[in-house]
Design a protein around this motif. Sequence first.
Motif, short mmCIF file in Angstrom:
data_model
loop_
_atom_site.label_atom_id
_atom_site.label_comp_id
_atom_site.label_asym_id
_atom_site.label_seq_id
_atom_site.Cartn_x
_atom_site.Cartn_y
_atom_site.Cartn_z
N MET A 156 -86.35 79.75 -39.14
CA MET A 156 -86.40 80.87 -40.43
C MET A 156 -88.18 80.84 -39.94
N LEU A 157 -88.87 79.89 -39.27
CA LEU A 157 -90.47 80.23 -38.55
C LEU A 157 -89.98 81.14 -37.51
N ALA A 158 -88.83 80.93 -36.92
CA ALA A 158 -88.60 81.66 -35.33
C ALA A 158 -88.38 83.04 -35.25
N MET A 159 -87.45 83.17 -36.42
CA MET A 159 -86.77 84.29 -37.21
C MET A 159 -87.85 85.09 -37.89
N ALA A 160 -89.21 84.51 -38.20
CA ALA A 160 -90.42 85.75 -39.00
C ALA A 160 -91.31 85.83 -38.13
N LEU A 161 -91.24 85.48 -36.92
CA LEU A 161 -91.21 85.99 -35.54
C LEU A 161 -91.42 86.48 -34.68
N LEU A 162 -90.05 86.89 -34.56
CA LEU A 162 -89.41 87.89 -34.28
C LEU A 162 -89.25 89.32 -34.76
N ALA A 169 -88.51 92.03 -44.78
CA ALA A 169 -87.47 90.74 -44.71
C ALA A 169 -88.74 90.30 -43.25
N HIS A 170 -89.66 90.68 -43.55
CA HIS A 170 -90.49 89.65 -42.58
C HIS A 170 -91.37 89.05 -43.06
N ALA A 171 -91.44 89.30 -44.41
CA ALA A 171 -92.30 88.32 -45.16
C ALA A 171 -91.41 87.78 -46.10
N VAL A 172 -90.51 87.92 -46.13
CA VAL A 172 -89.17 86.79 -47.06
C VAL A 172 -89.19 85.81 -46.21
N VAL A 173 -88.55 85.78 -45.62
CA VAL A 173 -88.08 84.76 -44.29
C VAL A 173 -89.71 84.20 -43.88
N GLY A 174 -90.85 84.95 -43.87
CA GLY A 174 -91.42 84.22 -43.01
C GLY A 174 -92.08 83.16 -44.53
#
Length: 112
Positions: free
Chosen positions: A63-69, A91-96
């Motif tokens: 999930m951290l990788a997904m937030a970064l991307l 989406a960025h905030a929820v994943v991070g």
Amino acid sequence: MTISLGIYMGVLYLRGRRSPRMVAAIHFLTGAGGFEAMFLLLRGAPDPAWGSLIGNGKLAGLMLAMALLSGIGMSLLTQARPAALGPALLAHAVVGGGAFAMLLTWAVMVSF
């Protein structure tokens, strides 16, 4: 620190102001540093007492990788389509935030 900067930039967005580029750059660099630390823990902790990343840790790393991307993609996408900033930011905030919550649960599990 990364989450604090993200919350600050989110508040600025809700107030209709742009966040300074330096704050966004520091947010990105601290997020990338956190991902690097997570990647090192995925390979195994140097001290066996800490244990390796198991359970929620691997999902938190993903999930951290997904937030970064998604953060990188958000900045590229919204240059061409500014109206897409709101959903991309959400989406960025929820994943991070989910990655951080899972990282905290892993840290609690490992420490006890």
